[in-house]
Motif scaffolding. Sequence first.
Motif, short mmCIF file in Angstrom:
data_model
loop_
_atom_site.label_atom_id
_atom_site.label_comp_id
_atom_site.label_asym_id
_atom_site.label_seq_id
_atom_site.Cartn_x
_atom_site.Cartn_y
_atom_site.Cartn_z
N GLU A 230 36.50 33.21 43.10
CA GLU A 230 37.76 33.92 42.91
C GLU A 230 37.64 35.41 43.21
OE1 GLU A 230 36.67 31.66 40.85
OE2 GLU A 230 38.29 30.19 40.50
N GLN B 186 44.40 39.03 43.83
CA GLN B 186 44.57 38.87 42.39
C GLN B 186 45.65 37.85 42.07
OE1 GLN B 186 42.59 40.61 40.18
NE2 GLN B 186 43.44 39.27 38.60
N ARG B 187 46.68 37.77 42.86
CA ARG B 187 47.82 36.89 42.56
C ARG B 187 47.48 35.41 42.68
NH1 ARG B 187 48.43 39.27 47.44
NH2 ARG B 187 48.76 37.95 49.29
N ARG C 99 44.29 34.09 41.88
CA ARG C 99 43.09 33.72 41.13
C ARG C 99 43.38 32.78 39.97
NH1 ARG C 99 39.73 39.49 40.88
NH2 ARG C 99 39.63 39.78 43.17
N ARG D 234 40.42 38.72 50.09
CA ARG D 234 40.36 40.12 49.68
C ARG D 234 38.95 40.66 49.90
NH1 ARG D 234 39.07 43.11 45.12
NH2 ARG D 234 40.43 44.88 44.65
#
Length: 598
Positions: free
Chosen positions: A310, A315-316, A318, A346
């Motif tokens: 992850e 972030q959105r 994970r 990312r």
Amino acid sequence: MLMDSREPSRTEGPAGHGADAADAPSVTLSALPIAAALIDAQERYVGANTAFADLLSRSPAQLLGHPCHSLCPTEPTGLAALLRQARTQGGPLCADLPAAEADATTGRLRCRCQPVTDGQLLLLIDPAPPPASAPQAHSILDHIFTFVGVLAPDGTVLEANRASLEAAGITLDDVRGRKFWDCYWWSLDAETARRIRRAVRSAATGATPRFDIEKRMAGTSMVTIDLILSPVHDEAGTVTHLIYSAIDVSDRKAGEAALARSEQRFRQVVESAPDGLAMVDTHGHMVLVNTGMESIFGYTRGEMLGNTIEMLMPQRHRSAHGALFQGYLEEPTARDMAGRRELYARRKDGSEFPVEIGLNPIPTETGTMVLATIQDVTRRKADRQMIERALEEKTVLLHEIHHRVKNNLQVVSSLLNLQARNADPSARQALSESQGRVKAMALIHQLLYERNDFSQVDLGAYLQRLCVLLQESYRDGPARFTLQVNAADEVHLNLQRAVPCGLLVNELVTNAIKHAFPDGRSGHIDVTLVPIDEHQCAITVVDDGIGLPDDVAPGTSRSLGMQLIPLLSDQAGGQWQVFREHGTRFELRVSTTPQEAR
């Protein structure tokens, strides 16, 4: 050599003979399990263990300083010859000698003589054989198939089993009484001998050294053995013997080497892969990453290993990934992640970029792991967008071109119509026919413009609309006819063949209208389009008029229409036939295979 570590002391011998400290034995005889004595250059006893003294019914101290020929457990002459020969050759010798008269019950004794140091000789004598019911130690060792031996704490070889000796092609006499590191097994490599010597010293202090080492077999062949030196302690905790044991691990070493080579090849493949490769365990932790992962994400290998996958996601995404990953593990298959939908990853600097990810389950002893192949498709996505924009621009351009060509042909058709109004009847008819041909070509571009498909024409729809135009054009003419079209669906031709096919149908229908129904006669004209197979279709124009005269044939008659029929058939890449029964029937077979387009 077994050096006595104690301080030298003065020991009194019999008959007032004394042995100075310098003459004290330099070999620890008490450690030897057989009768042993140390003899100096004058053939006097300078040391003896209890087993040797017992053969002469004396104590070790009573032997010191005495000539060995006066106190000897064997026949003196044979012993003296053995001692002289050992000094002359400078190596160990062995001989079976008769026991002295006082010990005649013991029969013959095996004597081994080996030079040690300062002109001294070590004399080893096997004691009287034990009763038949008590097997000797070496016969027990001979039943062990691994390499086994017994050493004194100073490294002197006392026993070696048959497996160890026969594999090397030597006998027990070749090694008994010698230092373990000086024996045949280690004679090809000085460093190997030094390593054995260090191991013996370590075992003599109570340690149990174990390691793999090369051992010499018969000739110069070598095997890899797993060697163990185990100390044996007495009740007081003193090391009395060392047990040498070893097994041949050459096959294991070869397997380990093959496995190492295989792992090396695997790592080379993984590291040389241009894409990022990450092995993820059942908990989602990365256990293997390659150089491509470092290049793509900007993290070092150490930063990624042990962390969850992850960390490489926006972030959105994970929070939802854990459930998706466990769902994949329930039915793992090799597939593309997200079904080739757009995914983003990312980097370490926080920037996001588009990726494509392939998943491959890898069964292991600890559970199913997942090998993820990660591709950075930033450039590919940009190239695709550029191609799509270029294609869109070309589509718009072609759309506009067909629209303008259609408009230009309509302008030409209108000009012909204007010209026909002021022309005489024969010219008016020729201009009208030319106008029909222009309309047939314009209709093609109209269909391409309407359908946004510039590669092929729906031939059935084209013939339907073409015949409607012809019906309207000749509605006020002298002929009374009905025009019917039976066109199959899904018959498509490219532009190069569709245009001559349309012009050909236009000529055939026009000729039928003009000549098949004279004097106000009525009739029917049928246009049919049917597929023959996957590669051909048939276009048929049939009328029930008066029929084609015998002196009129396509390609030979002087009329423009009859001359155009074979020319247009050739341009369409087709084969034509004319039938004259019950009117006229013209059939054209055209290939629908794109490769045959002209």
